[in-house]
Design a protein around this motif. Structure first.
Motif, PDB file in Angstrom:
ATOM      1  N   VAL A 146       0.862  -1.191   0.000  1.00 32.51           N
ATOM      2  CA  VAL A 146       0.000   0.000   0.000  1.00 32.51           C
ATOM      3  C   VAL A 146       0.896   1.238   0.000  1.00 32.51           C
ATOM      4  O   VAL A 146       1.771   1.384   0.851  1.00 32.51           O
ATOM      5  N   LEU A 147       0.691   2.103  -0.983  1.00 33.32           N
ATOM      6  CA  LEU A 147       1.433   3.355  -1.063  1.00 33.32           C
ATOM      7  C   LEU A 147       0.554   4.492  -0.558  1.00 33.32           C
ATOM      8  O   LEU A 147      -0.625   4.574  -0.907  1.00 33.32           O
ATOM      9  N   ILE A 148       1.123   5.362   0.263  1.00 33.02           N
ATOM     10  CA  ILE A 148       0.384   6.525   0.758  1.00 33.02           C
ATOM     11  C   ILE A 148       1.209   7.778   0.501  1.00 33.02           C
ATOM     12  O   ILE A 148       2.439   7.731   0.482  1.00 33.02           O
ATOM     13  N   GLY A 149       0.527   8.900   0.284  1.00 31.65           N
ATOM     14  CA  GLY A 149       1.241  10.150   0.053  1.00 31.65           C
ATOM     15  C   GLY A 149       0.281  11.225  -0.403  1.00 31.65           C
ATOM     16  O   GLY A 149      -0.850  10.951  -0.790  1.00 31.65           O
ATOM     17  N   ILE A 150       0.737  12.461  -0.341  1.00 26.95           N
ATOM     18  CA  ILE A 150      -0.095  13.575  -0.793  1.00 26.95           C
ATOM     19  C   ILE A 150      -0.094  13.606  -2.321  1.00 26.95           C
ATOM     20  O   ILE A 150       0.617  12.839  -2.980  1.00 26.95           O
ATOM     21  N   SER A 151      -0.869  14.487  -2.891  1.00 28.01           N
ATOM     22  CA  SER A 151      -0.989  14.579  -4.343  1.00 28.01           C
ATOM     23  C   SER A 151       0.347  14.907  -5.004  1.00 28.01           C
ATOM     24  O   SER A 151       1.126  15.711  -4.500  1.00 28.01           O
ATOM     25  N   GLU A 229       1.311  22.519   4.579  1.00 28.27           N
ATOM     26  CA  GLU A 229       0.279  21.961   5.449  1.00 28.27           C
ATOM     27  C   GLU A 229       0.084  20.463   5.146  1.00 28.27           C
ATOM     28  O   GLU A 229       0.001  19.636   6.062  1.00 28.27           O
ATOM     29  N   GLU A 230       0.037  20.133   3.866  1.00 25.47           N
ATOM     30  CA  GLU A 230      -0.167  18.731   3.467  1.00 25.47           C
ATOM     31  C   GLU A 230       1.035  17.865   3.855  1.00 25.47           C
ATOM     32  O   GLU A 230       0.871  16.734   4.307  1.00 25.47           O
ATOM     33  N   ILE A 231       2.239  18.401   3.648  1.00 26.15           N
ATOM     34  CA  ILE A 231       3.447  17.641   3.996  1.00 26.15           C
ATOM     35  C   ILE A 231       3.476  17.352   5.491  1.00 26.15           C
ATOM     36  O   ILE A 231       3.778  16.231   5.925  1.00 26.15           O
ATOM     37  N   GLU A 232       3.156  18.355   6.293  1.00 24.70           N
ATOM     38  CA  GLU A 232       3.139  18.173   7.753  1.00 24.70           C
ATOM     39  C   GLU A 232       2.103  17.123   8.154  1.00 24.70           C
ATOM     40  O   GLU A 232       2.368  16.260   8.992  1.00 24.70           O
ATOM     41  N   TYR A 233       0.932  17.205   7.541  1.00 19.39           N
ATOM     42  CA  TYR A 233      -0.132  16.231   7.834  1.00 19.39           C
ATOM     43  C   TYR A 233       0.315  14.818   7.449  1.00 19.39           C
ATOM     44  O   TYR A 233       0.140  13.866   8.226  1.00 19.39           O
ATOM     45  N   ALA A 234       0.931  14.687   6.270  1.00 18.76           N
ATOM     46  CA  ALA A 234       1.373  13.375   5.801  1.00 18.76           C
ATOM     47  C   ALA A 234       2.449  12.796   6.718  1.00 18.76           C
ATOM     48  O   ALA A 234       2.435  11.601   7.031  1.00 18.76           O
ATOM     49  N   GLU A 235       3.359  13.641   7.167  1.00 17.03           N
ATOM     50  CA  GLU A 235       4.428  13.175   8.052  1.00 17.03           C
ATOM     51  C   GLU A 235       3.854  12.637   9.369  1.00 17.03           C
ATOM     52  O   GLU A 235       4.341  11.636   9.906  1.00 17.03           O
ATOM     53  N   GLU A 236       2.824  13.283   9.862  1.00 12.90           N
ATOM     54  CA  GLU A 236       2.182  12.822  11.096  1.00 12.90           C
ATOM     55  C   GLU A 236       1.535  11.453  10.907  1.00 12.90           C
ATOM     56  O   GLU A 236       1.660  10.565  11.764  1.00 12.90           O
ATOM     57  N   ILE A 237       0.861  11.278   9.783  1.00 11.95           N
ATOM     58  CA  ILE A 237       0.201   9.997   9.493  1.00 11.95           C
ATOM     59  C   ILE A 237       1.230   8.888   9.335  1.00 11.95           C
ATOM     60  O   ILE A 237       1.081   7.787   9.882  1.00 11.95           O
ATOM     61  N   MET A 238       2.287   9.152   8.595  1.00 10.72           N
ATOM     62  CA  MET A 238       3.321   8.142   8.357  1.00 10.72           C
ATOM     63  C   MET A 238       4.030   7.752   9.649  1.00 10.72           C
ATOM     64  O   MET A 238       4.367   6.590   9.869  1.00 10.72           O
ATOM     65  N   LYS A 239       4.249   8.750  10.513  1.00  7.18           N
ATOM     66  CA  LYS A 239       4.876   8.477  11.811  1.00  7.18           C
ATOM     67  C   LYS A 239       3.952   7.622  12.672  1.00  7.18           C
ATOM     68  O   LYS A 239       4.400   6.677  13.341  1.00  7.18           O
ATOM     69  N   VAL A 245       9.520   5.823   4.674  1.00  3.24           N
ATOM     70  CA  VAL A 245       9.151   6.955   3.819  1.00  3.24           C
ATOM     71  C   VAL A 245      10.240   7.175   2.783  1.00  3.24           C
ATOM     72  O   VAL A 245      11.433   7.143   3.093  1.00  3.24           O
ATOM     73  N   ILE A 246       9.815   7.394   1.538  1.00  2.00           N
ATOM     74  CA  ILE A 246      10.754   7.665   0.446  1.00  2.00           C
ATOM     75  C   ILE A 246      10.453   9.040  -0.133  1.00  2.00           C
ATOM     76  O   ILE A 246       9.314   9.347  -0.470  1.00  2.00           O
ATOM     77  N   ASN A 247      11.490   9.860  -0.245  1.00  2.00           N
ATOM     78  CA  ASN A 247      11.350  11.169  -0.895  1.00  2.00           C
ATOM     79  C   ASN A 247      11.620  10.970  -2.392  1.00  2.00           C
ATOM     80  O   ASN A 247      12.724  10.592  -2.788  1.00  2.00           O
ATOM     81  N   VAL A 248      10.619  11.233  -3.209  1.00  2.00           N
ATOM     82  CA  VAL A 248      10.718  10.957  -4.645  1.00  2.00           C
ATOM     83  C   VAL A 248      11.228  12.157  -5.444  1.00  2.00           C
ATOM     84  O   VAL A 248      11.278  12.097  -6.676  1.00  2.00           O
ATOM     85  N   ALA A 249      11.603  13.238  -4.764  1.00  2.78           N
ATOM     86  CA  ALA A 249      11.928  14.511  -5.426  1.00  2.78           C
ATOM     87  C   ALA A 249      12.954  14.369  -6.545  1.00  2.78           C
ATOM     88  O   ALA A 249      12.795  14.931  -7.626  1.00  2.78           O
TER      89      ALA A 249
END
Length: 276
Positions: A146-151, A229-239, A245-249
């Motif tokens: 299962v992959l999770i992440g913001i848009s 805001e989305e990044i902060e929210y996502a980090e909380e969920i993943m934690k 977590v993988i940074n795809v940048a």
């Protein structure tokens, strides 16, 4: 006329030999005939036993054996016993060898294995489409990953890429205003991988996305405030989930997929390509 007996001897299922036999018999006005199929003939003792029965039955032999020792034995035995026989595989293989100078694998049943691999891949791709972007959270329990992440963190492209590796992937978008499905917290965290990106890269990608849709690049979707805001929210969920977590940048899809496969192996998750 006596009953016609045709023996099909194969190191796999023997379907090819049987189809050939029945197709040829259909060209004759023969009512009393029998096609006997002997699949998975992989050792000499079993082969000798079958050929002994063939001699008693005064049969014709069709064989699809990629093992040269077994194929040569059938040829020599039938020659000595004056049994009509047709090798359906090796003459074709020899012709290909003469044209290409390649060495055949000589692996029994390989076409069936390839077919199984193909259908697994199709199944995985259909799964990725069905459970893309959180469409149906019931798929999370069935997923290999299962992959999770913001848009705009490559969830969908990665899901399809991994599906080509026969891995069933579901993905869930992380949106602050949308409640997460309870199923996400019911599956093992080792099956989850979080995806993130840098604020600047997300801003760039989202602005391009808005332009492609004919919308203003000043929309909230691409604003730096919204992205942070989305990044902060996502980090909380993943934690909270305790997932890697993988940074795809700065990574291509293939590179990120390779990291995900390594994570799956480290977590002891079985990959279809590793199955026998």
């Amino acid at each position: 006329m006596e009953r016609l007996a045709i023996y099909i001897i194969s190191d796999s299922l023997g379907e090819t030999g049987e189809q050939v036999a029945r197709a040829v018999v259909s060209q004759f006005d023969i009512k009393d005939y029998e096609v006997r199929r002997y699949p998975y003939v992989l050792d000499m003792s079993f082969l000798k036993e079958i050929l002994g029965e063939c001699k008693k039955d005064n049969a014709i032999v069709l064989y699809t054996l990629v093992d040269l020792e077994l194929a040569d034995y059938v040829k020599e035995y039938c020659k000595e016993e004056n049994i009509p026989n047709i090798d359906l595989v090796n003459p074709v293989m020899d012709a290909i060898i003469s044209k290409t100078n390649l060495t055949p694998l000589r692996e029994p049943g390989i076409i069936r294995k390839l077919d199984e691999k193909y259908f697994r891949r199709v199944d995985a791709m259909e799964f990725a489409v069905k459970y893309d972007d959180g469409k149906d959270p019931r798929g999370l329990a069935k997923a290999d990953l299962v992959l999770i992440g913001i848009s705009r963190t490559s969830k969908t492209p990665l899901s399809m890429y991994l599906a080509n590796k026969n891995i069933k992937v579901a993905n869930i978008p992380l949106v602050p205003e949308s409640p997460l499905p309870k199923e996400l917290f019911e599956i093992p965290s080792k099956k989850i991988v979080g995806l993130t990106n840098t604020p600047d890269k997300l801003n760039e990608i989202r602005q391009e996305r808005l332009k492609a849709l004919g919308l203003s690049s000043n929309a909230n979707y691409a604003s730096m405030e919204r992205i942070l805001e989305e990044i902060e929210y996502a980090e909380e969920i993943m934690k909270k989930l305790g997932c890697p977590v993988i940074n795809v940048a700065t990574k291509a899809i293939e590179e990120t997929a390779g990291l995900i496969l390594e994570i799956m192996k480290e977590h002891g998750l079985e990959l279809y390509k590793d199955r026998k």
